[in-house]
Design an enzyme around this catalytic site. Structure first.
Site, PDB file in Angstrom:
ATOM      1  N   SER A  31     -21.576  39.453  86.888  1.00 15.21           N
ATOM      2  CA  SER A  31     -19.985  39.247  87.886  1.00 15.21           C
ATOM      3  C   SER A  31     -20.911  39.124  89.172  1.00 15.21           C
ATOM      4  CB  SER A  31     -19.688  40.715  87.163  1.00 15.21           C
ATOM      5  OG  SER A  31     -18.688  41.564  88.320  1.00 15.21           O
TER       6      SER A  31
ATOM      7  N   TYR B  23     -19.431  50.120  86.021  1.00 17.34           N
ATOM      8  CA  TYR B  23     -19.195  48.669  85.511  1.00 17.34           C
ATOM      9  C   TYR B  23     -20.328  47.668  86.531  1.00 17.34           C
ATOM     10  CZ  TYR B  23     -17.157  44.340  85.690  1.00 17.34           C
ATOM     11  OH  TYR B  23     -16.657  42.435  85.142  1.00 17.34           O
TER      12      TYR B  23
HETATM   13  N1  NAP Z   1     -11.744  39.214  85.499  1.00 19.21           N
HETATM   14  C1  NAP Z   1     -13.063  39.045  86.226  1.00 19.21           C
HETATM   15  O1  NAP Z   1     -12.508  37.971  87.322  1.00 19.21           O
HETATM   16  C2  NAP Z   1     -14.242  39.186  85.634  1.00 19.21           C
HETATM   17  C3  NAP Z   1     -15.087  38.925  86.513  1.00 19.21           C
HETATM   18  C4  NAP Z   1     -16.470  38.707  86.532  1.00 19.21           C
HETATM   19  C5  NAP Z   1     -16.384  39.790  85.729  1.00 19.21           C
HETATM   20  N2  NAP Z   1     -15.314  39.408  84.753  1.00 19.21           N
HETATM   21  C6  NAP Z   1     -15.507  40.022  82.894  1.00 19.21           C
HETATM   22  O2  NAP Z   1     -15.627  39.247  82.089  1.00 19.21           O
HETATM   23  C7  NAP Z   1     -15.773  39.623  80.644  1.00 19.21           C
HETATM   24  C8  NAP Z   1     -13.546  39.059  80.457  1.00 19.21           C
HETATM   25  O3  NAP Z   1     -12.915  39.850  80.861  1.00 19.21           O
HETATM   26  P1  NAP Z   1     -11.717  39.641  81.957  1.00 19.21           P
HETATM   27  O4  NAP Z   1     -10.842  39.517  82.462  1.00 19.21           O
HETATM   28  O5  NAP Z   1     -10.768  38.561  80.646  1.00 19.21           O
HETATM   29  O6  NAP Z   1     -11.391  40.738  80.778  1.00 19.21           O
HETATM   30  P2  NAP Z   1      -9.959  41.542  79.944  1.00 19.21           P
HETATM   31  O7  NAP Z   1      -8.358  40.741  80.281  1.00 19.21           O
HETATM   32  O8  NAP Z   1      -9.997  43.450  79.753  1.00 19.21           O
HETATM   33  O9  NAP Z   1     -10.693  41.496  78.148  1.00 19.21           O
HETATM   34  C9  NAP Z   1     -11.812  42.167  78.148  1.00 19.21           C
HETATM   35  C10 NAP Z   1     -12.135  41.174  76.585  1.00 19.21           C
HETATM   36  O10 NAP Z   1     -12.810  42.012  75.683  1.00 19.21           O
HETATM   37  C11 NAP Z   1     -12.508  42.415  74.611  1.00 19.21           C
HETATM   38  N3  NAP Z   1     -12.823  44.141  74.054  1.00 19.21           N
HETATM   39  C12 NAP Z   1     -13.315  44.867  75.232  1.00 19.21           C
HETATM   40  N4  NAP Z   1     -13.908  46.073  74.278  1.00 19.21           N
HETATM   41  C13 NAP Z   1     -14.263  45.546  73.571  1.00 19.21           C
HETATM   42  C14 NAP Z   1     -15.478  46.162  72.418  1.00 19.21           C
HETATM   43  N5  NAP Z   1     -15.511  47.035  72.750  1.00 19.21           N
HETATM   44  N6  NAP Z   1     -15.685  45.189  71.444  1.00 19.21           N
HETATM   45  C15 NAP Z   1     -15.661  43.899  71.650  1.00 19.21           C
HETATM   46  N7  NAP Z   1     -14.515  43.481  72.432  1.00 19.21           N
HETATM   47  C16 NAP Z   1     -13.632  43.958  73.614  1.00 19.21           C
HETATM   48  C17 NAP Z   1     -10.853  42.498  74.366  1.00 19.21           C
HETATM   49  O11 NAP Z   1     -11.132  42.771  72.903  1.00 19.21           O
HETATM   50  P3  NAP Z   1     -10.013  43.430  72.300  1.00 19.21           P
HETATM   51  O12 NAP Z   1      -8.998  44.344  73.057  1.00 19.21           O
HETATM   52  O13 NAP Z   1      -9.137  42.050  71.695  1.00 19.21           O
HETATM   53  O14 NAP Z   1     -11.431  43.958  71.217  1.00 19.21           O
HETATM   54  C18 NAP Z   1     -10.667  41.605  75.642  1.00 19.21           C
HETATM   55  O15 NAP Z   1     -10.931  40.101  74.666  1.00 19.21           O
HETATM   56  C19 NAP Z   1     -15.049  40.727  80.865  1.00 19.21           C
HETATM   57  O16 NAP Z   1     -16.743  40.995  80.386  1.00 19.21           O
HETATM   58  C20 NAP Z   1     -15.230  41.658  82.382  1.00 19.21           C
HETATM   59  O17 NAP Z   1     -15.437  42.590  82.841  1.00 19.21           O
HETATM   60  C21 NAP Z   1     -13.931  39.725  84.159  1.00 19.21           C
END
Ligand code: NAP
Length: 260
Positions: free
Chosen positions: A146, A159
């Site tokens: 990130s 985070y």
């Molecule tokens: N959105 C952004 O702008 C952004 C930027 C940089 C990095 N990120 C990172 O990229 C990743 C995805 O982000 P997102 O925005 O798509 O987040 P999100 O909408 O909250 O989705 C998170 C995903 O991670 C899974 N997850 C959460 N806890 C888990 C666990 N204990 N075991 C297995 N799966 C788990 C969830 O699946 P279930 O709940 O179905 O298990 C869901 O599919 C994250 O790591 C986030 O921190 C996001």
């Protein structure tokens, strides 16, 4: 390099956390490039509608339950995935979570949830798949970082610690597994509108603020991440390892202006 150099045809990719958000952006991009997929979530039922969409693209898909905090079950999941397809070429280590609170209010449960999911989870998932990749002498591991891998932000201290750790972990694993033909890189998105960031995008003032600070003057769109994911997953990036690739519209060039 040929016109097929970016093709993932015949490759198998695992994407963790594919029940929504970025995991689905990455999965679609890899499938479009030709990869068959293993997609994971804590509840396999939540993957079914998306699995149908991937099938509709003409790809094979294998949905699997995986809770990355349950380290004892990770190796078994990796073994089942490997057995199903006979190999795994690519891992996108995407599952993650966040807790938004002032640092003074963070509890040890908050800290453990974020660090166990994001940093410990990323390590043990990488280890489980790498055990097979190392033996086979081929692998592309992409850990999701990130902008918080390279900058600190108020209100999300655990985070930021976890994402900074992922950048550092990526370099260590790249150093250790390079000799086995396994590359390990970190793809670091900026601020994308997903469920995790919805609270930010509901606030128009924040959207204007962040847009103004992004040199490309717009928030990221799902398709902005696809190219970087396919690049790091494909054979063209075979001499790149241990790197962090920021896909953030340039916001990491600096959040403040040096001119009035
Ligand atoms: N959105 C952004 O702008 C952004 C930027 C940089 C990095 N990120 C990172 O990229 C990743 C995805 O982000 P997102 O925005 O798509 O987040 P999100 O909408 O909250 O989705 C998170 C995903 O991670 C899974 N997850 C959460 N806890 C888990 C666990 N204990 N075991 C297995 N799966 C788990 C969830 O699946 P279930 O709940 O179905 O298990 C869901 O599919 C994250 O790591 C986030 O921190 C996001």
């Amino acid at each position: 390099m040929t016109e097929d150099s970016f093709s993932l045809s015949g490759k198998v990719a695992v994407v963790t956390g594919a029940s929504r958000g970025l995991g689905q952006f990455f999965s679609r991009a890899l499938a479009r490039a030709g990869a068959d997929l293993v997609i994971t979530s804590r509840r396999v039922a939540d993957l079914k509608p998306f699995a149908e969409k991937i099938k509709g693209m003409g790809r094979q898909v294998f949905p699997l339950e995986l809770d990355v905090r349950r380290t004892e079950s990770i190796q078994k999941t990796a073994d089942v995935a490997w057995e199903h397809f006979g190999k795994i070429d690519i891992l996108i280590n995407n599952a993650g979570c966040n807790v938004r609170k002032p640092a003074l209010d963070i509890t040890s449960d908050d800290w453990n949830l974020v660090l166990e999911t994001n940093l410990r989870g990323t390590f043990f998932v990488a280890q489980a798949f790498a055990r097979h990749m190392v033996k086979r002498g081929y692998g592309r591991i992409i850990n999701i970082g990130s902008v918080t891998s390279v900058f600190g932000y108020a209100g999300i201290a655990p985070y930021c610690a976890s994402r900074g750790g992922i950048k550092q972990l990526t370099m260590s694993l790249a150093d250790e597994w390079g000799k086995f033909g396994v590359t390990v890189n970190c793809l670091a998105p900026g601020w994308f509108h997903t469920e995790q960031n919805d609270v930010l995008y509901q606030n128009q003032k924040w959207v204007e603020y962040i847009t103004d600070r992004i040199p490309l003057k717009r928030p990221g769109q799902p398709e902005d991440l696809g190219g970087a994911a396919v690049f790091l997953a494909s054979d063209v990036s075979g001499y790149i390892t241990g790197q962090t690739l920021l896909v953030d519209g340039g916001i990491s060039t600096g959040a403040t202006r040096a001119t009035a």
